[in-house]
Design an enzyme around this catalytic site. Structure first.
Site, PDB file in Angstrom:
ATOM      1  N   THR A  11       0.829  -1.203   0.000  1.00 56.31           N
ATOM      2  CA  THR A  11       0.000   0.000   0.000  1.00 56.31           C
ATOM      3  C   THR A  11       0.870   1.262   0.000  1.00 56.31           C
ATOM      4  O   THR A  11       0.368   2.373   0.117  1.00 56.31           O
ATOM      5  CB  THR A  11      -0.939   0.033   1.238  1.00 56.31           C
ATOM      6  OG1 THR A  11      -0.121  -0.109   2.402  1.00 56.31           O
ATOM      7  CG2 THR A  11      -1.954  -1.082   1.210  1.00 56.31           C
ATOM      8  N   LEU A  71       5.896   3.770  -3.247  1.00 51.48           N
ATOM      9  CA  LEU A  71       6.727   3.222  -4.330  1.00 51.48           C
ATOM     10  C   LEU A  71       5.934   2.195  -5.145  1.00 51.48           C
ATOM     11  O   LEU A  71       6.017   2.154  -6.378  1.00 51.48           O
ATOM     12  CB  LEU A  71       7.982   2.563  -3.750  1.00 51.48           C
ATOM     13  CG  LEU A  71       8.954   2.044  -4.793  1.00 51.48           C
ATOM     14  CD1 LEU A  71       9.692   3.201  -5.461  1.00 51.48           C
ATOM     15  CD2 LEU A  71       9.964   1.077  -4.188  1.00 51.48           C
ATOM     16  N   ARG A 108      -0.026  -3.669   6.373  1.00 51.86           N
ATOM     17  CA  ARG A 108      -0.553  -3.735   7.745  1.00 51.86           C
ATOM     18  C   ARG A 108      -2.061  -3.523   7.783  1.00 51.86           C
ATOM     19  O   ARG A 108      -2.756  -4.022   8.630  1.00 51.86           O
ATOM     20  CB  ARG A 108       0.126  -2.692   8.607  1.00 51.86           C
ATOM     21  CG  ARG A 108       1.044  -3.337   9.607  1.00 51.86           C
ATOM     22  CD  ARG A 108       1.739  -2.321  10.428  1.00 51.86           C
ATOM     23  NE  ARG A 108       2.377  -1.322   9.584  1.00 51.86           N
ATOM     24  CZ  ARG A 108       3.366  -0.538  10.001  1.00 51.86           C
ATOM     25  NH1 ARG A 108       3.799  -0.617  11.230  1.00 51.86           N
ATOM     26  NH2 ARG A 108       3.912   0.355   9.199  1.00 51.86           N
ATOM     27  N   ASP A 124       1.837  -8.221   9.488  1.00 52.09           N
ATOM     28  CA  ASP A 124       2.637  -7.381  10.370  1.00 52.09           C
ATOM     29  C   ASP A 124       4.019  -8.035  10.341  1.00 52.09           C
ATOM     30  O   ASP A 124       4.141  -9.214  10.681  1.00 52.09           O
ATOM     31  CB  ASP A 124       2.002  -7.439  11.771  1.00 52.09           C
ATOM     32  CG  ASP A 124       2.801  -6.641  12.788  1.00 52.09           C
ATOM     33  OD1 ASP A 124       4.039  -6.558  12.626  1.00 52.09           O
ATOM     34  OD2 ASP A 124       2.182  -6.119  13.726  1.00 52.09           O
ATOM     35  N   LYS A 168      16.951   0.289  -1.775  1.00 50.16           N
ATOM     36  CA  LYS A 168      17.943   0.985  -0.967  1.00 50.16           C
ATOM     37  C   LYS A 168      17.259   1.643   0.236  1.00 50.16           C
ATOM     38  O   LYS A 168      16.050   1.802   0.184  1.00 50.16           O
ATOM     39  CB  LYS A 168      18.691   2.029  -1.800  1.00 50.16           C
ATOM     40  CG  LYS A 168      17.807   3.177  -2.293  1.00 50.16           C
ATOM     41  CD  LYS A 168      18.630   4.294  -2.840  1.00 50.16           C
ATOM     42  CE  LYS A 168      18.728   5.415  -1.845  1.00 50.16           C
ATOM     43  NZ  LYS A 168      18.388   6.732  -2.376  1.00 50.16           N
ATOM     44  N   ASP A 189      19.188  -0.584  -7.583  1.00 53.27           N
ATOM     45  CA  ASP A 189      19.678   0.786  -7.676  1.00 53.27           C
ATOM     46  C   ASP A 189      19.005   1.301  -8.930  1.00 53.27           C
ATOM     47  O   ASP A 189      19.362   0.882 -10.041  1.00 53.27           O
ATOM     48  CB  ASP A 189      21.208   0.816  -7.816  1.00 53.27           C
ATOM     49  CG  ASP A 189      21.724   2.243  -7.827  1.00 53.27           C
ATOM     50  OD1 ASP A 189      21.211   3.043  -8.629  1.00 53.27           O
ATOM     51  OD2 ASP A 189      22.632   2.566  -7.033  1.00 53.27           O
ATOM     52  N   HIS A 190      18.020   2.166  -8.781  1.00 48.77           N
ATOM     53  CA  HIS A 190      17.176   2.440  -9.953  1.00 48.77           C
ATOM     54  C   HIS A 190      17.951   3.145 -11.076  1.00 48.77           C
ATOM     55  O   HIS A 190      17.541   3.110 -12.217  1.00 48.77           O
ATOM     56  CB  HIS A 190      15.881   3.172  -9.575  1.00 48.77           C
ATOM     57  CG  HIS A 190      16.023   4.644  -9.359  1.00 48.77           C
ATOM     58  ND1 HIS A 190      16.536   5.169  -8.203  1.00 48.77           N
ATOM     59  CD2 HIS A 190      15.719   5.708 -10.132  1.00 48.77           C
ATOM     60  CE1 HIS A 190      16.543   6.490  -8.291  1.00 48.77           C
ATOM     61  NE2 HIS A 190      16.050   6.851  -9.457  1.00 48.77           N
ATOM     62  N   HIS A 215      24.028   5.607  -6.408  1.00 46.93           N
ATOM     63  CA  HIS A 215      23.789   5.957  -7.818  1.00 46.93           C
ATOM     64  C   HIS A 215      25.035   6.494  -8.520  1.00 46.93           C
ATOM     65  O   HIS A 215      25.358   6.094  -9.633  1.00 46.93           O
ATOM     66  CB  HIS A 215      22.698   7.032  -7.931  1.00 46.93           C
ATOM     67  CG  HIS A 215      21.423   6.677  -7.248  1.00 46.93           C
ATOM     68  ND1 HIS A 215      20.934   5.400  -7.191  1.00 46.93           N
ATOM     69  CD2 HIS A 215      20.505   7.445  -6.598  1.00 46.93           C
ATOM     70  CE1 HIS A 215      19.785   5.396  -6.525  1.00 46.93           C
ATOM     71  NE2 HIS A 215      19.506   6.627  -6.152  1.00 46.93           N
ATOM     72  N   LYS A 232      20.732  18.864  -4.360  1.00 46.48           N
ATOM     73  CA  LYS A 232      19.318  19.246  -4.405  1.00 46.48           C
ATOM     74  C   LYS A 232      19.216  20.756  -4.531  1.00 46.48           C
ATOM     75  O   LYS A 232      20.149  21.487  -4.214  1.00 46.48           O
ATOM     76  CB  LYS A 232      18.604  18.764  -3.150  1.00 46.48           C
ATOM     77  CG  LYS A 232      18.557  17.231  -3.071  1.00 46.48           C
ATOM     78  CD  LYS A 232      17.349  16.737  -2.329  1.00 46.48           C
ATOM     79  CE  LYS A 232      17.328  15.217  -2.220  1.00 46.48           C
ATOM     80  NZ  LYS A 232      16.787  14.555  -3.407  1.00 46.48           N
ATOM     81  N   LYS A 258      17.145  20.146 -13.598  1.00 49.42           N
ATOM     82  CA  LYS A 258      17.164  18.705 -13.341  1.00 49.42           C
ATOM     83  C   LYS A 258      17.940  18.066 -14.487  1.00 49.42           C
ATOM     84  O   LYS A 258      17.516  18.148 -15.647  1.00 49.42           O
ATOM     85  CB  LYS A 258      15.721  18.175 -13.325  1.00 49.42           C
ATOM     86  CG  LYS A 258      15.576  16.664 -13.399  1.00 49.42           C
ATOM     87  CD  LYS A 258      15.774  16.007 -12.058  1.00 49.42           C
ATOM     88  CE  LYS A 258      15.690  14.490 -12.156  1.00 49.42           C
ATOM     89  NZ  LYS A 258      16.258  13.823 -10.991  1.00 49.42           N
TER      90      LYS A 258
HETATM   91  C1  BG6 Z   1      16.537   8.534  -4.971  1.00 41.53           C
HETATM   92  C2  BG6 Z   1      16.889   9.484  -3.860  1.00 41.53           C
HETATM   93  O1  BG6 Z   1      17.255   7.339  -4.840  1.00 41.53           O
HETATM   94  O2  BG6 Z   1      16.848   9.139  -6.227  1.00 41.53           O
HETATM   95  C3  BG6 Z   1      16.165  10.807  -4.032  1.00 41.53           C
HETATM   96  O3  BG6 Z   1      16.527   8.905  -2.617  1.00 41.53           O
HETATM   97  C4  BG6 Z   1      16.418  11.379  -5.405  1.00 41.53           C
HETATM   98  O4  BG6 Z   1      16.566  11.732  -3.034  1.00 41.53           O
HETATM   99  C5  BG6 Z   1      16.141  10.339  -6.485  1.00 41.53           C
HETATM  100  O5  BG6 Z   1      15.543  12.494  -5.578  1.00 41.53           O
HETATM  101  C6  BG6 Z   1      16.571  10.851  -7.846  1.00 41.53           C
HETATM  102  O6  BG6 Z   1      16.174   9.954  -8.827  1.00 41.53           O
HETATM  103  P1  BG6 Z   1      15.953  10.400 -10.328  1.00 41.53           P
HETATM  104  O7  BG6 Z   1      15.611   9.149 -11.051  1.00 41.53           O
HETATM  105  O8  BG6 Z   1      14.836  11.408 -10.314  1.00 41.53           O
HETATM  106  O9  BG6 Z   1      17.235  11.043 -10.784  1.00 41.53           O
END
Ligand code: BG6
Length: 487
Positions: A12, A15, A44, A87, A150, A179-180, A242, A342, A347
Site C-alpha cells: 500500500t 513506491l 498492515r 505485520d 535501498k 539501484d534504480h 547511484h 538538491k 534537473k
Molecule cells: C533517490 C533518492 O534514490 O533518487 C532521491 O533517494 C532522489 O533523493 C532520487 O531524488 C533521484 O532519482 P531520479 O531518477 O529522479 O534522478
C-alpha cells in the site's frame, strides 16, 4: 518465462503505487510477464482483494507510462492480484501467507517460484528475510529471490551486518539489490555503446580523455522526507550508490557478449582500483554543501534549515562534489569529477567526457577553442551528443565546434523499474548492485563520512537555483578544467 508468485511487502506504499504496479502493467502489455503470474500484496492495513485491485487500477491510471483505459485489459491484469494482511514481526502472518501462496500455486498449477520484493523501510529488511526462512516460505521446490530497495546500510559496518543477516536466508545469487539508476535505459546502453562502436572503443581511456564529469542535479529539495533525508544527506542518498554505480558502468571493460558475472567482476575491479582517500585527503577532494534560500525557475524557495522538520542547526549535506581517480592502465591520470545536489538550477543527470586535443592545439592559435566532448544524457532526457571541432568554412584558419545530437523519444523509453523488475523475473542480475561493489563503495565513502562527522570538511552554503557552492568550481579549476553546461 517461468511461473512466478510476486510477493510484495509494502503493497500500500508510495513506491508500489508510483513505480511497481505501473512497471508490472507495462511489462504485461508488452507480454513480458510469465504466462502464470500472480501477485500477493502485503500490508498492515486490512483490505479486501477487490479494494486492493481497485487501488492498483487507480495507480495505473495515474502513473502508468502506457494508457490504462481498456477495461478488459485492466480486468485481466488485476485478476492476478491478491491481498493479505501482514505485520512484519508476527510469525502467524507468514504462515497464513504461506497457506495462501500454496493454495494459489495449486489452483493455478504453478511451479513454486517465489520472488519476495521488499518495498519497505530498511529497518524491516532483516526481520522479513528471517521470517521468510523460518516460516518455510523460502523452502519450496522452485527458486526464490529477494528484491530489496535501498538504502543498503548506513555505513560500512551496518551494510556488512545487513548482508551477513540476509545471507542466512538468501544466497548472493538470490539477492537483487535495486539501484534504480542501473535501470535507466541510457545507463544500460553504456556498456553496449562502448563495446560495439569502434570509434568509442578507440577513444575509451586515458590516451584520449582529459577528464570525465558525472552530474546529477535535482531541482527538488528535501520534500516531505525530512525524517529520512536529514540522517542521510547527499553522500549516502545519491553518491554512495547511484553516482558510484554510474562511474562503474562507464569505466568497466567487458569482453564481447559479456555475462552478468563479467559485469560483477569488472565492477569490482574498478572499485578495487579507485584511489582511496584518507580522512585528511577529504578536504582537498570533496566539497560538502547545503542549500540556502533562493529562486528556482521563478519561484522562491526556503533554505534547507527552514524546511519543515529540519533543525535550524542541521549540518546535513544536500550537495557533494568530489574528485576521484582510478589507478589502472585504462584510467590512470584521468580525473573523474562527480557532483550531485538538491535545489540546483535544473534537473539533469549526465556524463560529459572531455577529450585531449593534440591536433587542435598544434594547429590553432585560438585560445578559447572548445574541446571535443561526448555527452551522455541520462535524465530527464535520454540522448548522446558529440561536440567536435572542425574547420570553419568562412575562416579557413579558424576552427568551430559542431554538434551531433541523438535523442530518444520519451514515450518509447521503458522506465527503470520496468527494466529491473523484468530482469529480476528472469533471474538476470546484470543491472543490480552486487555485494562486492556495495561493500567497496561503502569502504570508499567511509573516510568521507568520518570526516563529515568530525567536521574536518567545511559545510558550504549555496543559493538554491545555482549549481552549488563556488568551491565546487574551484575543485576543477585547480586542474585547469570547469564544469560543462553550467550556464
Ligand atoms: C533517490 C533518492 O534514490 O533518487 C532521491 O533517494 C532522489 O533523493 C532520487 O531524488 C533521484 O532519482 P531520479 O531518477 O529522479 O534522478
Amino acid at each position: 518465462m517461468e511461473a512466478t508468485t510476486f510477493v510484495l511487502f509494502g503493497a500500500t506504499g508510495d513506491l508500489a503505487k508510483r513505480k511497481i504496479y505501473p512497471a508490472l502493467y507495462n511489462l504485461y502489455v508488452d507480454q513480458k510477464l510469465p504466462q502464470s503470474f500472480s501477485v500477493i500484496g502485503l500490508g498492515r492495513r486490512e483490505l479486501s482483494d477487490e479494494t486492493f485491485q481497485a487501488n492498483v487500477e487507480q495507480s495505473l491510471r495515474m502513473f502508468s507510462r502506457r494508457e490504462a483505459k481498456d477495461p478488459v485489459v485492466l480486468k485481466n491484469f488485476v485478476r492476478a492480484f491478491r491481498y493479505s494482511v501482514l505485520d512484519v514481526g508476527r510469525k502467524e502472518d507468514y504462515l497464513k501467507l504461506l497457506k495462501l501462496i500454496e493454495q494459489q500455486e495449486a489452483e493455478l498449477r504453478m511451479e513454486p517460484n517465489r520472488l519476495f520484493y521488499l518495498s519497505v523501510g530498511p529497518e524491516f529488511f532483516e526481520t522479513i528475510a528471517a521470517n521468510i526462512q523460518e516460516s518455510g516460505l523460502g523452502s519450496a521446490n522452485g527458486w526464490k529471490r529477494l528484491v530489496i530497495e535501498k538504502p543498503f546500510g548506513h555505513d560500512l559496518q551496518s551494510a556488512r551486518d545487513l548482508n551477513r543477516n540476509l545471507s542466512k536466508a538468501f544466497t548472493e545469487e538470490e539477492i537483487f539489490r535495486i539501484d534504480h539508476y542501473l535501470g535507466k535505459p541510457m545507463v544500460q546502453k553504456l556498456e553496449v555503446l562502448q563495446q560495439s562502436h569502434p570509434v568509442l572503443q578507440a577513444l575509451w581511456g586515458n590516451h584520449s580523455m582529459a577528464n570525465v564529469q558525472i552530474t546529477a542535479n535535482e531541482i527538488v529539495g528535501v520534500e516531505e522526507r525530512a525524517g529520512y533525508y536529514d540522517h542521510v544527506g547527499a553522500l549516502r542518498d545519491m553518491f554512495q550508490n547511484h553516482m558510484l554505480q554510474l562511474l562503474m558502468m562507464l569505466t568497466i571493460q567487458l569482453p564481447n557478449n559479456s555475462t552478468s558475472e563479467n559485469v560483477r567482476f569488472n565492477k569490482k575491479q574498478v572499485m578495487d582500483s579507485l584511489e582511496a582517500l584518507n580522512k585528511e585527503d577529504v578536504r582537498s577532494h570533496v566539497v560538502r554543501g547545503q542549500y540556502g534560500a533562493g529562486t528556482i525557475q521563478g519561484k522562491s524557495v526556503v533554505g534547507y534549515t527552514s524546511e519543515p522538520n529540519i533543525a535550524a542547526n542541521s549540518q546535513n549535506d544536500t550537495f557533494i562534489a568530489a574528485k576521484l581517480q582510478i589507478a589502472n592502465d585504462a584510467w590512470r591520470d584521468v580525473p573523474f569529477y562527480i557532483r550531485t545536489g538538491k535545489r540546483m538550477k535544473d534537473k539533469s543527470t549526465r556524463i560529459v567526457i572531455e577529450f585531449k586535443e593534440p591536433f587542435v592545439q598544434a594547429q590553432s592559435n585560438d585560445e578559447d577553442l572548445t574541446p571535443n566532448l561526448i555527452v551522455f544524457e541520462i535524465n530527464p532526457n535520454e540522448g548522446i551528443s558529440l561536440q567536435f571541432n572542425t574547420r570553419d568554412p568562412q575562416q579557413q584558419r579558424e576552427f568551430r565546434p559542431i554538434h551531433i545530437d541523438f535523442h530518444e523519444r520519451g514515450d518509447n523509453v521503458p522506465e527503470a523499474y520496468e527494466n529491473l523488475i523484468g530482469d529480476a523475473l528472469h533471474g538476470d542480475s546484470t543491472f543490480f548492485a552486487h555485494w562486492d561493489e556495495v561493500e567497496l563503495s561503502w569502504q570508499w565513502v567511509q573516510p568521507i563520512l568520518d570526516a563529515y562527522e568530525e567536521n574536518l570538511v567545511p559545510l558550504h552554503r549555496y543559493e538554491a537555483g545555482t549549481y552549488g557552492p563556488a568551491e565546487s568550481d574551484e575543485l576543477l579549476a585547480k586542474d585547469g578544467f570547469h564544469w560543462w553546461f553550467d550556464d
